[in-house]
Design a protein around this motif. Structure first.
Motif, PDB file in Angstrom:
ATOM      1  N   LYS A 108       0.461  23.685  -7.263  1.00  0.00           N
ATOM      2  CA  LYS A 108       0.640  22.267  -7.549  1.00  0.00           C
ATOM      3  C   LYS A 108       1.459  22.099  -8.819  1.00  0.00           C
ATOM      4  CE  LYS A 108      -3.856  21.733  -9.861  1.00  0.00           C
ATOM      5  NZ  LYS A 108      -5.127  20.983  -9.875  1.00  0.00           N
ATOM      6  N   VAL A 109       2.088  20.935  -8.908  1.00  0.00           N
ATOM      7  CA  VAL A 109       2.953  20.589 -10.033  1.00  0.00           C
ATOM      8  C   VAL A 109       2.359  19.372 -10.719  1.00  0.00           C
ATOM      9  CG1 VAL A 109       5.274  19.914 -10.754  1.00  0.00           C
ATOM     10  CG2 VAL A 109       4.970  21.527  -8.863  1.00  0.00           C
ATOM     11  N   VAL A 110       2.184  19.447 -12.021  1.00  0.00           N
ATOM     12  CA  VAL A 110       1.605  18.366 -12.807  1.00  0.00           C
ATOM     13  C   VAL A 110       2.556  18.058 -13.962  1.00  0.00           C
ATOM     14  CG1 VAL A 110      -0.352  17.643 -14.232  1.00  0.00           C
ATOM     15  CG2 VAL A 110      -0.739  19.024 -12.193  1.00  0.00           C
ATOM     16  N   VAL A 111       2.780  16.789 -14.195  1.00  0.00           N
ATOM     17  CA  VAL A 111       3.591  16.364 -15.328  1.00  0.00           C
ATOM     18  C   VAL A 111       2.703  15.628 -16.316  1.00  0.00           C
ATOM     19  CG1 VAL A 111       5.759  16.251 -14.063  1.00  0.00           C
ATOM     20  CG2 VAL A 111       4.261  14.262 -14.112  1.00  0.00           C
ATOM     21  N   VAL A 112       3.051  15.747 -17.594  1.00  0.00           N
ATOM     22  CA  VAL A 112       2.293  15.127 -18.678  1.00  0.00           C
ATOM     23  C   VAL A 112       3.218  14.156 -19.395  1.00  0.00           C
ATOM     24  CG1 VAL A 112       0.934  15.515 -20.758  1.00  0.00           C
ATOM     25  CG2 VAL A 112       0.904  17.207 -18.908  1.00  0.00           C
ATOM     26  N   GLY A 113       2.765  12.930 -19.524  1.00  0.00           N
ATOM     27  CA  GLY A 113       3.516  11.916 -20.240  1.00  0.00           C
ATOM     28  C   GLY A 113       2.722  11.370 -21.402  1.00  0.00           C
ATOM     29  N   PRO A 114       3.165  10.245 -21.948  1.00  0.00           N
ATOM     30  CA  PRO A 114       2.420   9.638 -23.056  1.00  0.00           C
ATOM     31  C   PRO A 114       1.032   9.190 -22.597  1.00  0.00           C
ATOM     32  CG  PRO A 114       4.644   8.744 -22.893  1.00  0.00           C
ATOM     33  CD  PRO A 114       4.396   9.527 -21.648  1.00  0.00           C
ATOM     34  N   ASN A 115       0.006   9.958 -23.013  1.00  0.00           N
ATOM     35  CA  ASN A 115      -1.399   9.611 -22.723  1.00  0.00           C
ATOM     36  C   ASN A 115      -1.705   9.559 -21.233  1.00  0.00           C
ATOM     37  OD1 ASN A 115      -1.816   9.249 -25.520  1.00  0.00           O
ATOM     38  ND2 ASN A 115      -1.031   7.156 -25.372  1.00  0.00           N
ATOM     39  N   ARG A 116      -1.018  10.356 -20.432  1.00  0.00           N
ATOM     40  CA  ARG A 116      -1.294  10.353 -18.992  1.00  0.00           C
ATOM     41  C   ARG A 116      -0.825  11.665 -18.382  1.00  0.00           C
ATOM     42  NH1 ARG A 116       2.667   5.635 -16.942  1.00  0.00           N
ATOM     43  NH2 ARG A 116       2.389   4.914 -19.087  1.00  0.00           N
ATOM     44  N   SER A 125       6.383   9.148  -6.889  1.00  0.00           N
ATOM     45  CA  SER A 125       7.365   8.409  -7.680  1.00  0.00           C
ATOM     46  C   SER A 125       6.836   8.300  -9.102  1.00  0.00           C
ATOM     47  CB  SER A 125       7.604   7.018  -7.093  1.00  0.00           C
ATOM     48  OG  SER A 125       6.409   6.266  -7.084  1.00  0.00           O
ATOM     49  N   LEU A 126       7.666   8.659 -10.060  1.00  0.00           N
ATOM     50  CA  LEU A 126       7.265   8.644 -11.462  1.00  0.00           C
ATOM     51  C   LEU A 126       7.751   7.362 -12.117  1.00  0.00           C
ATOM     52  CD1 LEU A 126       8.023  12.332 -12.523  1.00  0.00           C
ATOM     53  CD2 LEU A 126       5.807  11.301 -12.035  1.00  0.00           C
ATOM     54  N   LYS A 127       6.841   6.724 -12.849  1.00  0.00           N
ATOM     55  CA  LYS A 127       7.198   5.517 -13.588  1.00  0.00           C
ATOM     56  C   LYS A 127       7.368   5.802 -15.072  1.00  0.00           C
ATOM     57  CE  LYS A 127       5.850   2.778 -10.071  1.00  0.00           C
ATOM     58  NZ  LYS A 127       5.416   1.611  -9.548  1.00  0.00           N
ATOM     59  N   PHE A 128       7.408   7.114 -15.428  1.00  0.00           N
ATOM     60  CA  PHE A 128       7.611   7.493 -16.816  1.00  0.00           C
ATOM     61  C   PHE A 128       8.398   8.799 -16.830  1.00  0.00           C
ATOM     62  CE2 PHE A 128       3.721   9.466 -15.381  1.00  0.00           C
ATOM     63  CZ  PHE A 128       3.780  10.755 -15.894  1.00  0.00           C
ATOM     64  N   LEU A 334     -13.309  26.742 -11.981  1.00  0.00           N
ATOM     65  CA  LEU A 334     -13.887  26.848 -13.319  1.00  0.00           C
ATOM     66  C   LEU A 334     -12.849  27.278 -14.338  1.00  0.00           C
ATOM     67  CD1 LEU A 334     -16.319  27.003 -15.278  1.00  0.00           C
ATOM     68  CD2 LEU A 334     -16.668  29.347 -14.473  1.00  0.00           C
ATOM     69  N   CYS A 335     -12.036  28.247 -13.983  1.00  0.00           N
ATOM     70  CA  CYS A 335     -11.073  28.791 -14.939  1.00  0.00           C
ATOM     71  C   CYS A 335      -9.895  27.860 -15.177  1.00  0.00           C
ATOM     72  CB  CYS A 335     -10.566  30.148 -14.444  1.00  0.00           C
ATOM     73  SG  CYS A 335     -11.829  31.436 -14.404  1.00  0.00           S
ATOM     74  N   LEU A 336      -9.471  27.124 -14.154  1.00  0.00           N
ATOM     75  CA  LEU A 336      -8.294  26.270 -14.295  1.00  0.00           C
ATOM     76  C   LEU A 336      -8.641  24.815 -14.518  1.00  0.00           C
ATOM     77  CD1 LEU A 336      -5.874  27.729 -11.603  1.00  0.00           C
ATOM     78  CD2 LEU A 336      -6.048  28.273 -14.024  1.00  0.00           C
ATOM     79  N   GLY A 337      -9.822  24.389 -14.073  1.00  0.00           N
ATOM     80  CA  GLY A 337     -10.161  22.981 -14.202  1.00  0.00           C
ATOM     81  C   GLY A 337      -9.261  22.112 -13.352  1.00  0.00           C
ATOM     82  N   ASP A 338      -9.217  20.838 -13.642  1.00  0.00           N
ATOM     83  CA  ASP A 338      -8.368  19.879 -12.923  1.00  0.00           C
ATOM     84  C   ASP A 338      -7.684  19.005 -13.961  1.00  0.00           C
ATOM     85  OD1 ASP A 338      -7.087  18.255 -11.191  1.00  0.00           O
ATOM     86  OD2 ASP A 338      -8.860  17.590 -10.091  1.00  0.00           O
ATOM     87  N   ILE A 339      -6.504  19.413 -14.341  1.00  0.00           N
ATOM     88  CA  ILE A 339      -5.796  18.689 -15.389  1.00  0.00           C
ATOM     89  C   ILE A 339      -5.378  17.300 -14.923  1.00  0.00           C
ATOM     90  CG2 ILE A 339      -3.777  20.000 -14.715  1.00  0.00           C
ATOM     91  CD1 ILE A 339      -2.495  19.455 -17.292  1.00  0.00           C
ATOM     92  N   SER A 340      -5.120  17.150 -13.609  1.00  0.00           N
ATOM     93  CA  SER A 340      -4.652  15.852 -13.117  1.00  0.00           C
ATOM     94  C   SER A 340      -5.695  14.761 -13.294  1.00  0.00           C
ATOM     95  CB  SER A 340      -4.258  15.965 -11.643  1.00  0.00           C
ATOM     96  OG  SER A 340      -5.358  16.392 -10.866  1.00  0.00           O
ATOM     97  N   THR A 341      -6.989  15.139 -13.353  1.00  0.00           N
ATOM     98  CA  THR A 341      -8.053  14.154 -13.543  1.00  0.00           C
ATOM     99  C   THR A 341      -8.736  14.297 -14.897  1.00  0.00           C
ATOM    100  OG1 THR A 341      -9.637  15.631 -12.447  1.00  0.00           O
ATOM    101  CG2 THR A 341      -8.482  14.042 -11.067  1.00  0.00           C
ATOM    102  N   SER A 342      -8.251  15.252 -15.715  1.00  0.00           N
ATOM    103  CA  SER A 342      -8.806  15.482 -17.062  1.00  0.00           C
ATOM    104  C   SER A 342     -10.294  15.791 -17.009  1.00  0.00           C
ATOM    105  CB  SER A 342      -8.546  14.269 -17.963  1.00  0.00           C
ATOM    106  OG  SER A 342      -7.156  14.055 -18.097  1.00  0.00           O
ATOM    107  N   VAL A 343     -10.710  16.541 -15.981  1.00  0.00           N
ATOM    108  CA  VAL A 343     -12.106  16.920 -15.817  1.00  0.00           C
ATOM    109  C   VAL A 343     -12.223  18.417 -16.044  1.00  0.00           C
ATOM    110  CG1 VAL A 343     -14.055  17.062 -14.237  1.00  0.00           C
ATOM    111  CG2 VAL A 343     -12.577  15.040 -14.231  1.00  0.00           C
TER     112      VAL A 343
END
Length: 831
Positions: A108-116, A125-128, A334-343
């Protein structure tokens, strides 16, 4: 700057043109291997690039950040550092560089923006404008890229969408497209066809290879049979199998129908003391056994040993493939977590959650069963047959572990590669189904081979000086299995590999039945690129990486002179010859028994021939097997004293490496499972990605406290104990008072071991120009960590100390203390 809906519209317009750009560049790249400074494979084309990108380095790479250019081709995501040397056009091509990741390995591919954060899919579709790009890989790596403020917004968006569009497999045929992208060019086909095989390892693909193995093991009384040369007897067995010399092929053909999938008992390995290891599937109970069939079946089952056979049942004690898949999925989450949901799992519950995955429990179970089999084989003069329902999963694990424990040759790089070829590749492990490259058969997916690699790592961590191969080799093999480019893993059996490599079709005639036919013009098919073997390491890694695959070990002394094909053993083991000829026992759950229905033709069920030319065993013979394990326990008395011969001589290299299996002694393969956790979970904490994870900070605090206690104790006692005596007493108490626990560190640390230093602060001078906030200063370490109190389930998080190699008095003795024996003999197996 492009923002909002205009950006989305423009990017969506560019995506349909990717295919045209690939075709337009393919001709250029086939002639030129240097595109924008990136060394490309023949036929590889660059789809998109982004300049002024920084890549986060792992602990093995030195931590910190490195600046360079990010590329996306139709085969990989490549990163070219600014200070990388110019590529040599005359050098052989390498599939992946040190900073590259194959598109097929991305999950999977995850992008990190300002506070999201946002999970990117082909339809997203990216709005940032992303500030960071995080790639989650199937091999548990997490690769993080930071876009500079000077990186054009268009390049950031284009490369993000291009990666999301190309990595996602839309259909099962995407694997073939991926193979064509890497190996389908004319130049690459010619290059692979001229590659020479490694002649230092045994490939176990023809009868001569098996003859070589029989000669190496000194296995007399066995022969190589080609009865399955056309895969007519069993489609999952190899062409050549090893059977007793006294069984003819005409008699052997009648035995295949009595076992599931035709997987009859066949020889795998001979212990230097004369015992033979066999593998077989479960019996077919609803079949009539003729008198001649019974004689042939028992000749195959007993092999060269006429008196005793132990059938080891694997299905009852070892996990099923579904259990392995569930445990690995939980460990991965457990090792990777879920960055997309910040859990992410809270730090105070991380270790208990690790224990609840049961991954370490399954590793311990496999090592325990392999230890039991190794102790039986060590006794000599018997046959041990591993029985599994289909003989294609856990039997591969146990048989391989037994040979790693007992045979020094299997602990070398070439010997281990040959072991995997023999017990996994040619033996019919369903790599293609278990790995699930197409991601279309989740019910059959199970990383059984990865469980085996974890077990080998446990042995390596406890006996590091007895292995030539290193954890770098195991990690490279772990990562290679997730790359669908190697013939070793892209089939379920030898028959499927032969059909693919030779493009075999089948035809039927009334006389000959089904026969394979070779298409003469198959080599000219451009959609069928040649697939290399996984053991062609120079095609995958640089020489610098390959140099770390092995370490020097002392040479193994030659075998002792043979006596009637067997080594001279302890006189106590010859008591086994007193058992009734033809005795068959079942080893299950740590105890021996002789059930009447163990061999179907000896039971009294209907439709089965009852008479056998061998006498039925009785429980009076069980103490002979019990003495095997008791003799092994007595031979491992502390301080090197034997119960029969006094002080022991030099260490026998063929004695099994029995692992310590109690809770504190089992470690987590940190270099594999946690190499991406610190990157991934850093986004779920209000600290910079440069900051170490709280678990790592806590680990350093614990080690610092241990060092201070050691200094105080050494200063108070003018005559400190020896280097080995005191740690042994401390470890003994620890192992006796804990049960299946989780510890951050091993029970003891070898003196003189270097302490891992804290990661240095970021040295990059351009952090002020990055898109994200500047790296935060690392807060001071926490003064302590609350203990969980009454919990007694513990496991090491950060590996096991090599000092365990000297603790022979704490070895695991295979059978539990409460193992009950049948009948009136109430003695238990020594533990």
């Amino acid at each position: 700057m492009l923002t909002g809906s205009k950006t989305t519209f423009k990017v969506r317009q560019m995506l349909p043109d990717i295919k045209e750009r690939m075709l337009s560049q393919s001709g250029v790249n086939a002639r030129s291997r240097d595109v924008f400074g990136l060394r490309c494979l023949p036929g590889e084309c660059v789809l998109q690039r982004a300049v002024m990108v920084r890549k986060k380095l792992t602990a093995r790479e030195g931590r910190g950040w490195v600046s360079g250019t990010l590329f996306c081709t139709h085969f990989r995501v490549a990163f070219l550092p600014q200070d990388s040397p110019k590529a040599d056009d005359n050098a052989d091509p390498v599939l992946l560089g040190d900073h590259d990741v194959a598109l097929a390995s991305i999950e999977k591919v995850v992008v990190v923006g300002p506070n999201r954060t946002k999970l990117v899919t082909p339809n997203s579709s990216l709005k940032f404008t992303p500030e960071e790009l995080v790639l989650y890989c199937r091999d548990l790596r997490v690769i993080c890229f930071l876009f500079d403020r000077l990186t054009p917004d268009a390049q950031v968006l284009e490369i993000t969408y291009t990666i999301a569009k190309t990595y996602q497999p839309p259909k099962p045929g995407s694997v073939l497209s991926f193979q064509n992208a890497a190996l389908g060019s004319v130049e690459m086909k010619q290059f692979l066809s001229n590659r020479r095989r490694n002649t230092h390892m045994n490939w176990f693909e023809c009868a001569a290879d098996w003859e070589q193995e029989l000669e190496r093991c000194g296995a007399t009384g066995w022969r190589v049979s080609s009865v399955n040369d056309r895969f007519e007897m069993s489609t999952s067995l190899p062409r050549s199998i090893v059977v007793p010399q006294k069984v003819l092929d005409t008699e052997l053909k009648k035995s295949f129908a009595h076992f599931n999938e035709g997987r009859i008992p066949r020889w795998c390995w001979r212990h230097p003391r004369g015992s033979d290891l066999l593998r077989m599937a479960s019996f077919q109970n609803n079949i009539y056994h003729e008198k001649d069939d019974i004689r042939n079946l028992e000749m195959i089952l007993f092999g060269c040993q006429s008196s005793l056979c132990v059938v080891v049942e694997l299905d009852e004690e070892l996990p099923s493939p579904a259990d392995v898949q569930l445990a690995h999925s939980r460990l991965r989450a457990l090792c990777l977590g879920d960055i997309s949901t910040s859990v992410s799992v809270p730090d105070d519950k991380w270790l208990s959650t690790l224990e609840s995955t049961r991954w370490l429990d399954y590793t311990r179970a496999c090592l325990r069963k392999a230890s039991e089999v190794a102790c039986l084989l060590r006794g000599g003069h018997l046959t041990v047959a591993l029985q599994e329902a289909d003989d294609r999963d856990m039997s591969c694990v146990v048989s391989s572990l037994v040979q790693v424990m007992c045979d020094p040759h299997c602990r070398t790089q070439h010997g281990f590669q040959g072991l995997v070829q023999k017990e996994w590749v040619t033996a019919g492990h369903r790599f293609y189904t278990r790995i699930n490259y197409h991601r279309d058969n989740d019910k059959e997916e199970a990383p059984v081979f990865l469980l085996f690699l974890d077990c080998v790592w446990q042995l390596l961590s406890q006996y590091p000086s007895r292995f030539q191969l290193t954890d770098d080799f195991l990690l490279a093999l772990h990562d290679s299995i997730h790359l669908p480019l190697f013939s070793s893993f892209l089939a379920n059996c030898q028959r499927e590999r032969c059909k693919r490599s030779q493009n075999l079709g089948q035809s039927y005639t009334p006389v000959n039945g089904w026969r394979d036919m070779l298409h003469q013009d198959s080599s000219s098919d451009p959609s069928d690129p040649p697939l290399p073997s996984v053991w062609d390491w120079s095609l995958q890694y640089s020489k610098h990486r390959r140099d770390h695959f092995t370490q020097p070990v002392p040479p193994t002394p030659p075998l002792q002179p043979l006596l009637n094909g067997n080594l001279n053993t302890n006189p106590d083991t010859h008591r086994l010859t007193d058992t009734i000829p033809g005795s068959v026992f079942l080893l299950s759950r740590g105890s021996f028994s002789c059930p009447s229905n163990l061999l179907p033709w000896r039971s009294g069920s209907s439709g089965v021939y009852k008479k056998s030319h061998r006498r039925a065993p009785s429980s009076e013979n069980v103490p002979g097997l019990e003495r095997l394990l008791k003799a092994w326990a007595l031979a491992e008395l502390p301080h090197g004293l034997s119960a029969t011969s006094g002080p022991q001589g030099p260490l026998d290299p063929y004695e099994p490496l029995l692992p310590l299996l109690m809770g504190p002694c089992m470690g987590l393969w940190r270099e594999c499972y946690l190499r991406g956790a610190l990157h991934a979970q850093a986004f779920s904490h209000p600290i910079s990605a440069n900051h170490p994870h709280p678990v790592e900070r806590l680990a350093r605090e614990v080690q610092q406290l241990k060092d201070k206690l050691a200094q105080v104790s050494s200063g108070a006692n003018p005559n400190p104990p020896s280097k080995t005596s005191e740690p042994r007493r401390a470890d003994t108490n620890l192992n006796q008072n804990t049960n299946n626990g989780t510890f951050l560190f091993p029970a003891s640390k070898p003196q003189g071991a270097a302490m891992p230093r804290a990661p240095p602060p970021a040295t990059s001078t351009n952090h002020l120009t990055s898109r994200g906030p500047p790296p935060a200063i690392a807060p001071p370490s926490r003064p302590g960590h609350k203990d969980n109190g009454g919990s007694n389930k513990h496991t090491f998080l950060f590996g096991h100390s090599s000092v365990a190699e000297a603790r022979s008095d704490q070895r695991y003795y295979p059978a539990p203390s409460n193992a009950k024996l049948p009948k009136s003999n109430g003695s238990s197996i020594a533990s």
